[in-house]
Design an enzyme around this catalytic site. Structure first.
Site, PDB file in Angstrom:
ATOM      1  N   ASN A  73     -10.457   1.265  -2.917  1.00  0.00           N
ATOM      2  CA  ASN A  73      -9.909   2.592  -2.639  1.00  0.00           C
ATOM      3  C   ASN A  73     -10.807   3.374  -1.685  1.00  0.00           C
ATOM      4  O   ASN A  73     -10.336   4.018  -0.739  1.00  0.00           O
ATOM      5  CB  ASN A  73      -9.781   3.390  -3.937  1.00  0.00           C
ATOM      6  CG  ASN A  73      -8.704   2.864  -4.850  1.00  0.00           C
ATOM      7  OD1 ASN A  73      -7.947   1.976  -4.478  1.00  0.00           O
ATOM      8  ND2 ASN A  73      -8.645   3.401  -6.053  1.00  0.00           N
ATOM      9  N   ARG A 401       7.665  -2.224   1.993  1.00  0.00           N
ATOM     10  CA  ARG A 401       6.648  -3.233   1.692  1.00  0.00           C
ATOM     11  C   ARG A 401       7.295  -4.278   0.802  1.00  0.00           C
ATOM     12  O   ARG A 401       8.038  -3.953  -0.110  1.00  0.00           O
ATOM     13  CB  ARG A 401       5.446  -2.644   0.941  1.00  0.00           C
ATOM     14  CG  ARG A 401       4.707  -1.546   1.673  1.00  0.00           C
ATOM     15  CD  ARG A 401       3.498  -1.091   0.848  1.00  0.00           C
ATOM     16  NE  ARG A 401       2.923   0.117   1.379  1.00  0.00           N
ATOM     17  CZ  ARG A 401       2.030   0.172   2.364  1.00  0.00           C
ATOM     18  NH1 ARG A 401       1.654  -0.953   2.934  1.00  0.00           N
ATOM     19  NH2 ARG A 401       1.543   1.315   2.788  1.00  0.00           N
ATOM     20  N   ARG A 431       1.571   1.190   6.655  1.00  0.00           N
ATOM     21  CA  ARG A 431       0.146   0.987   6.868  1.00  0.00           C
ATOM     22  C   ARG A 431      -0.398  -0.214   6.100  1.00  0.00           C
ATOM     23  O   ARG A 431      -0.149  -0.394   4.911  1.00  0.00           O
ATOM     24  CB  ARG A 431      -0.634   2.235   6.462  1.00  0.00           C
ATOM     25  CG  ARG A 431      -2.101   2.171   6.881  1.00  0.00           C
ATOM     26  CD  ARG A 431      -2.827   3.441   6.519  1.00  0.00           C
ATOM     27  NE  ARG A 431      -2.258   4.615   7.144  1.00  0.00           N
ATOM     28  CZ  ARG A 431      -2.447   4.949   8.413  1.00  0.00           C
ATOM     29  NH1 ARG A 431      -3.170   4.181   9.195  1.00  0.00           N
ATOM     30  NH2 ARG A 431      -1.912   6.038   8.898  1.00  0.00           N
ATOM     31  N   HIS A 461      10.794   5.489   4.522  1.00  0.00           N
ATOM     32  CA  HIS A 461      10.059   5.213   3.289  1.00  0.00           C
ATOM     33  C   HIS A 461      10.985   5.112   2.083  1.00  0.00           C
ATOM     34  O   HIS A 461      10.551   4.752   0.997  1.00  0.00           O
ATOM     35  CB  HIS A 461       9.022   6.330   3.081  1.00  0.00           C
ATOM     36  CG  HIS A 461       8.055   6.075   1.973  1.00  0.00           C
ATOM     37  ND1 HIS A 461       8.053   6.810   0.797  1.00  0.00           N
ATOM     38  CD2 HIS A 461       7.053   5.171   1.847  1.00  0.00           C
ATOM     39  CE1 HIS A 461       7.088   6.371   0.004  1.00  0.00           C
ATOM     40  NE2 HIS A 461       6.465   5.385   0.613  1.00  0.00           N
ATOM     41  N   ARG A 590      -0.530  11.681 -10.300  1.00  0.00           N
ATOM     42  CA  ARG A 590      -1.498  10.596 -10.377  1.00  0.00           C
ATOM     43  C   ARG A 590      -2.714  10.853  -9.495  1.00  0.00           C
ATOM     44  O   ARG A 590      -3.845  10.643  -9.903  1.00  0.00           O
ATOM     45  CB  ARG A 590      -0.852   9.275  -9.937  1.00  0.00           C
ATOM     46  CG  ARG A 590      -1.795   8.070 -10.080  1.00  0.00           C
ATOM     47  CD  ARG A 590      -1.275   6.874  -9.313  1.00  0.00           C
ATOM     48  NE  ARG A 590      -1.535   6.984  -7.893  1.00  0.00           N
ATOM     49  CZ  ARG A 590      -0.743   6.497  -6.956  1.00  0.00           C
ATOM     50  NH1 ARG A 590       0.387   5.918  -7.275  1.00  0.00           N
ATOM     51  NH2 ARG A 590      -1.052   6.622  -5.674  1.00  0.00           N
ATOM     52  N   HIS A 618       3.515   5.444 -10.430  1.00  0.00           N
ATOM     53  CA  HIS A 618       3.985   5.499  -9.056  1.00  0.00           C
ATOM     54  C   HIS A 618       5.335   6.188  -8.897  1.00  0.00           C
ATOM     55  O   HIS A 618       5.758   6.488  -7.781  1.00  0.00           O
ATOM     56  CB  HIS A 618       4.069   4.063  -8.505  1.00  0.00           C
ATOM     57  CG  HIS A 618       4.329   3.957  -7.044  1.00  0.00           C
ATOM     58  ND1 HIS A 618       5.531   3.530  -6.527  1.00  0.00           N
ATOM     59  CD2 HIS A 618       3.537   4.223  -5.975  1.00  0.00           C
ATOM     60  CE1 HIS A 618       5.468   3.527  -5.198  1.00  0.00           C
ATOM     61  NE2 HIS A 618       4.279   3.941  -4.843  1.00  0.00           N
TER      62      HIS A 618
END
Length: 714
Positions: A73, A401, A431, A461, A590, A618
């Site tokens: 991270n 993704r 990304r 997205h 989060r 998420h």
């Protein structure tokens, strides 16, 4: 960088993209210091990840895993966020953050906080986790710790397997300072000419295609030798005739941002490939070195990498603890959490065989909650059944993704080859997944799919899938709208919701949305969707304002939001206004939260908590109102500038009462006083509640148990 490492945090695309945020408009009656710093808030999130590594009640290899996640991270944070601030400082853009800090001031605060966390990270490994691993029979050793009988076979292995791969690079007038690739581990080597006495510098790269730790077994115990230790012990073989006087490990983090001018570039695919090639050569933004590095060597690295002393991180012990993922792969189930097997949603199962998903959806909507509900037998099965069904005429899909071995892509290929109309919007600028998405786009095109890359200037997205099926002489549309990616691997680690529905209005909305994404359309209004960049912020603020009006009229009013990040100043100001009107605001965030809760006269009715655990929280869920007038929304959008202004995002209204009740039940459990969480105070500090050692319920453990109980009773 492994998928797991880059995803648990941040999901890099969810928290780390460089944002040139507009300076917030001064709001009448609201204090100027009402926002927390975004970058420090993200570092505080990573501190919560680090807390999981400190938990003595957690299985040991799980603690090592969270040390690895923390390291990955932080790498991504420097590669993108810090790199962006440095670029803005260098170019003189001088854009201030919402809390009034310029790039230079933010970099100073980041540097201080990152150093504190890095020191705590190293301390946790050296003082707690590494000794505990040794007690459990997993020894991380240095070369000097190995007895001679264990060193002998390693001499042969080095000569046969590693020596031919290594390339020493000298630095002198004839050999310029070599390029140091980002995130590579290197040895800075000092050698002396015995005849002239002159000392030289050389760099040796530790290969990244060889496992970081070599397993050495003796007397039934397993020892792990870092690869750089083996190389360091054999440096003399790389510099014959010279005297090796010292060596020091170091690691460079580089700017990994990619900028593509979509207005200028006619072929987005080619432009992105060109920029990805350039990304390898981004400027250095951080230098990690061993804390005992020779000062002269450090000075040379700082000078040649064109960084400052503030960019140097001195690390005690091993560099790059993201490599602890290798230890996590050890066959030691006694040191890990019990594996969790997702259950098939009861509406999607018929005994031992998979149900007809289309038939199930004709009876009513289905809410799947991953990873507790299986992705393979729900969302993946939905696409696969559509691909194989002769009555399905068309499939339209967004891909942001997906995994390296993607059953979703395979199903879309099969559908196209079977003659179905298949439209796939592949977001090739996601990304760190750009190369994989370019590969998928080309594979889909070869199979006959219609592949598009979205709208100029916007990332797509949203997580949407639309199936058009011929039934009894008419067309029926089936849809999936989710909060997470179409990725079966991350669906086992990410917490996400997905709505499967045959609602005609949702199908009509998605038809309009796909027409906008693939053709020319300026549609901004939908029946059951909020769609960014035009409708999400506006729709959310309108609903928050409506709750404020209810509160002013003396009626019960509440707003609940579950998101990864809350940064957008306009939405935050709307929440402040709702709090001042008496609305009860509950936020489950989060990662980043720049709202200050609990400030008298501003946000005393706002409560912010965070849950960080085994799975990555998420999902994005928004609930407005009380009683019969409650509205439930779920979708892909976080409350950030880039999500609301520069992305195509979707939120769908949940109209099915049973599905809405499921969402309420999860949020009620998450917001319960006895659920373990972190709570945000007005000064920006997070506190674990209940305190460590106190009895508490774990949300994710509860949901795993309920999924299995439901599966057993089915």
């Amino acid at each position: 960088m492994t998928e797991t490492q880059s995803d648990h945090a941040t999901e890099a695309d969810a928290t780390l993209e460089v944002v040139h945020a507009p300076v917030p408009v001064r709001a009448a009656g609201l204090p100027d210091d009402r926002f927390l710093n975004r970058e420090v808030s993200w570092l505080d999130f990573n501190a919560r990840v680090l807390e999981l590594a400190h938990d003595p009640s957690a299985p040991l290899l799980e603690r090592a895993k969270f040390l690895a996640i923390f390291a990955s991270n932080l790498d991504e944070f420097f590669m993108v966020r810090v790199a962006g601030l440095k670029r803005r400082q260098t170019t003189g853009l001088g854009i201030r953050s919402a809390d009034g800090l310029g790039p230079r001031e933010q970099l100073a605060r980041i540097s201080q906080r990152a150093r504190e966390l890095s020191a705590e990270h190293a301390r946790s490994f050296l003082k707690d986790v590494r000794p505990a691993l040794a007690e459990a029979g997993l020894h991380i050793v240095l070369w000097r710790d190995l007895p001679e009988d264990q060193q002998v076979p390693l001499h042969d292995w080095f000569r046969a397997q590693l020596f031919p791969v290594l390339t020493p690079l000298a630095v002198d007038p004839a050999h310029p300072f070599p390029y140091i690739s980002g995130l590579s581990l290197n040895l800075a080597v000092l050698v002396r000419d015995p005849e002239s006495g002159v000392e030289h510098f050389a760099r040796v790269k530790v290969p990244n295609n060889v496992k970081r730790f070599l397993e050495v077994t003796a007397d039934g115990a397993v020892a792990y030798l870092p690869l750089e230790e083996l190389i360091g012990a054999h440096l003399q073989q790389l510099f014959p005739g010279l005297e090796v006087t010292g060596h020091h490990p170091f690691r460079v983090t580089r700017n990994a941002d990619v900028e593509v001018d979509e207005d200028r570039d006619e072929d987005l695919l080619q432009a992105l490939e060109r920029e990805l090639a350039r990304r390898r050569f981004g400027p250095a933004v951080r230098l990690e070195v061993a804390d005992d590095m020779d000062p002269h060597v450090l000075d040379l690295l700082v000078r040649e990498l064109e960084i400052t002393d503030d960019d140097v991180s001195r690390v005690p012990g091993l560099l790059d603890l993201s490599s602890l993922w290798q230890l996590y792969e050890a066959e030691r189930p006694d040191l890990k959490q019990d594996p969790f097997v997702p259950a098939t949603h009861p509406r999607l199962a018929e005994g031992e065989k998979a149900a007809d998903i289309f038939a199930a959806l004709r009876e009513g909507d289905v809410l799947v909650h991953h990873p507790y509900d299986s992705f393979a037998t729900s969302v993946q099965r939905f696409i696969e059944q559509a691909a194989a069904d002769p009555h399905v005429l068309a499939i339209k899909q967004t891909l942001y993704r997906t995994s390296g071995d993607s059953p979703i892509v395979d199903a879309l290929v099969d559908a196209a080859q079977a003659g179905k109309q298949v439209v796939v919007l592949v977001e090739i600028t996601a990304r760190f997944d750009e190369q994989a998405n370019i590969r998928w786009a080309r594979e889909l095109e070869k199979a006959g799919c219609h592949v598009v890359y979205g709208l100029v200037g916007l990332k797509t997205h949203c997580k949407t899938s639309l199936v058009v099926r011929q039934e009894k002489g008419r067309l029926r549309r089936y849809a999936h709208i989710g909060t997470g990616n179409y990725n079966p691997k991350t669906a086992r680690m990410y917490e996400d919701f997905g709505l499967l529905t045959a609602d005609p209005e949702v199908g009509a909305d998605l038809t309009d949305l796909f027409n906008t994404l693939t053709g020319y359309s300026r549609q901004t209004e939908y029946r059951t969707l909020m769609v960014a960049p035009h409708g999400v912020r506006r729709g959310l603020i309108a609903r928050i304002a409506a709750e404020a009006e209810h509160a002013k009229a003396g009626r019960p009013a509440r707003v609940r939001i579950k998101a990864n990040s809350i940064v957008d100043e306009q939405v935050i100001d709307a929440l402040y206004g709702a709090s001042r009107a008496g609305v009860q605001v509950e936020l489950l965030v989060r990662g980043i939260c720049t709202l200050r809760p609990g400030v008298p006269g501003l946000s005393e009715n706002v409560h912010v908590r965070s849950i960080v655990g085994r799975f990555l929280e998420h999902s994005r869920v928004m609930v407005f109102g009380e009683g019969d007038r409650r509205e439930h929304w779920l979708g892909s959008a976080d409350l950030m500038h880039r999500n609301l202004d520069r992305r195509v995002e979707t939120l769908v209204r949940v109209k099915d009462h049973a599905v809405a009740a499921q969402l309420d039940a999860v949020l009620d459990r998450a917001m319960a006083p006895d659920t373990r969480h972190w709570e945000l105070a007005s000064d920006g500090c997070w506190t674990q509640v209940p305190a460590v050692g106190s009895p508490a319920r774990d949300l994710q453990t509860d949901l795993m148990r309920r999924a299995h109980e439901r599966d057993d009773s089915a």
